[in-house]
Design an enzyme around this catalytic site. Sequence first.
Site, PDB file in Angstrom:
ATOM      1  CG  LEU A 130     -24.645  38.660 -29.253  1.00 19.78           C
ATOM      2  CD1 LEU A 130     -23.090  39.152 -29.242  1.00 19.78           C
ATOM      3  CD2 LEU A 130     -25.391  39.613 -29.980  1.00 19.78           C
ATOM      4  CG  HIS A 166     -19.788  35.727 -16.483  1.00 25.65           C
ATOM      5  ND1 HIS A 166     -21.439  35.868 -16.468  1.00 25.65           N
ATOM      6  CD2 HIS A 166     -19.773  34.985 -15.368  1.00 25.65           C
ATOM      7  CE1 HIS A 166     -21.894  35.068 -15.669  1.00 25.65           C
ATOM      8  NE2 HIS A 166     -21.200  34.262 -14.999  1.00 25.65           N
TER       9      HIS A 166
HETATM   10  C1  GRF Z   1     -21.681  43.736 -14.635  1.00 27.73           C
HETATM   11  O1  GRF Z   1     -21.441  42.757 -13.420  1.00 27.73           O
HETATM   12  C2  GRF Z   1     -21.141  42.795 -15.602  1.00 27.73           C
HETATM   13  O2  GRF Z   1     -20.043  41.812 -15.436  1.00 27.73           O
HETATM   14  C3  GRF Z   1     -22.313  41.889 -15.873  1.00 27.73           C
HETATM   15  O3  GRF Z   1     -23.447  42.905 -15.467  1.00 27.73           O
HETATM   16  C4  GRF Z   1     -23.184  44.053 -14.862  1.00 27.73           C
HETATM   17  C5  GRF Z   1     -22.988  45.047 -15.785  1.00 27.73           C
HETATM   18  O4  GRF Z   1     -22.828  46.340 -14.946  1.00 27.73           O
HETATM   19  N1  GRF Z   1     -22.202  41.080 -17.129  1.00 27.73           N
HETATM   20  P1  GRF Z   1     -22.756  47.701 -15.628  1.00 27.73           P
HETATM   21  O5  GRF Z   1     -23.894  47.858 -16.613  1.00 27.73           O
HETATM   22  O6  GRF Z   1     -21.553  47.633 -16.665  1.00 27.73           O
HETATM   23  O7  GRF Z   1     -22.680  48.550 -14.589  1.00 27.73           O
END
Ligand code: GRF
Length: 220
Positions: free
Chosen positions: A109, A125
């Site tokens: 962003l 994350h």
């Molecule tokens: C997750 O591992 C999240 O931590 C990362 O991207 C992935 C997204 O998975 N930022 P989802 O789209 O929520 O299934």
Amino acid sequence: MTRAEGIPLGRPASLEDPLRIAILVSGRGSNMQAIAERSLKGELAVRVVRVIADRPTAQAIERARQMGISTRVLDFRSLGTSDYHRLLQKEVESSGAEWIVLAGYMRILPEAFVRHFEWRIVNIHPSLLPSFPGLQPHKQAIAHGVKLSGCTVHLVDTGVDTGPIIEQRAVPVLDDDTPESLAERILAVEHEAYPKALARLATGRLRLIGRRVVGGDAGS
Ligand code: GRF
């Protein structure tokens, strides 16, 4: 509020008066679904007022529709960065969301956007920050040889995965792990950590003191 008490985060919400969130997604949407399911079951004083995707191919949009959640696709590629972020801000504001929840949202962003919603954006994350920010955190963790990894829910500041930490969960890294097997183990704890972080925001007892996010646990 004095300096010593820090910056209040969230507000006291209830099932009758839930914290309104917009969830930004780019892909699969399993974190979005974990949050929305708890909200719909009445286990979380949070209401998903809109799910917004930056691309039409995001599977999360279909998942949200199936749960009866209002959705919007803003196609970054056809809009370009300045129109996209202007429309994104408008969309969040018109949805009535108080907080922005990034869940597998694959864009950084712009600073102006982050400042506009200062300390009202959270991200998840899949590593124990500050280790392994940015791209391919599972691969980074295995390559570094750490024995524990996990996930971090944090406030979004103007850096990449650098904001104050709200929740973390650890999982072991096994000798035969691949980035995929580690990602799967971490994803399971993401689905616990994200709703928990939002539940804490909905207590109205969370505060930001320097870089530390404190309070908001049961009994605090
Ligand atoms: C997750 O591992 C999240 O931590 C990362 O991207 C992935 C997204 O998975 N930022 P989802 O789209 O929520 O299934």
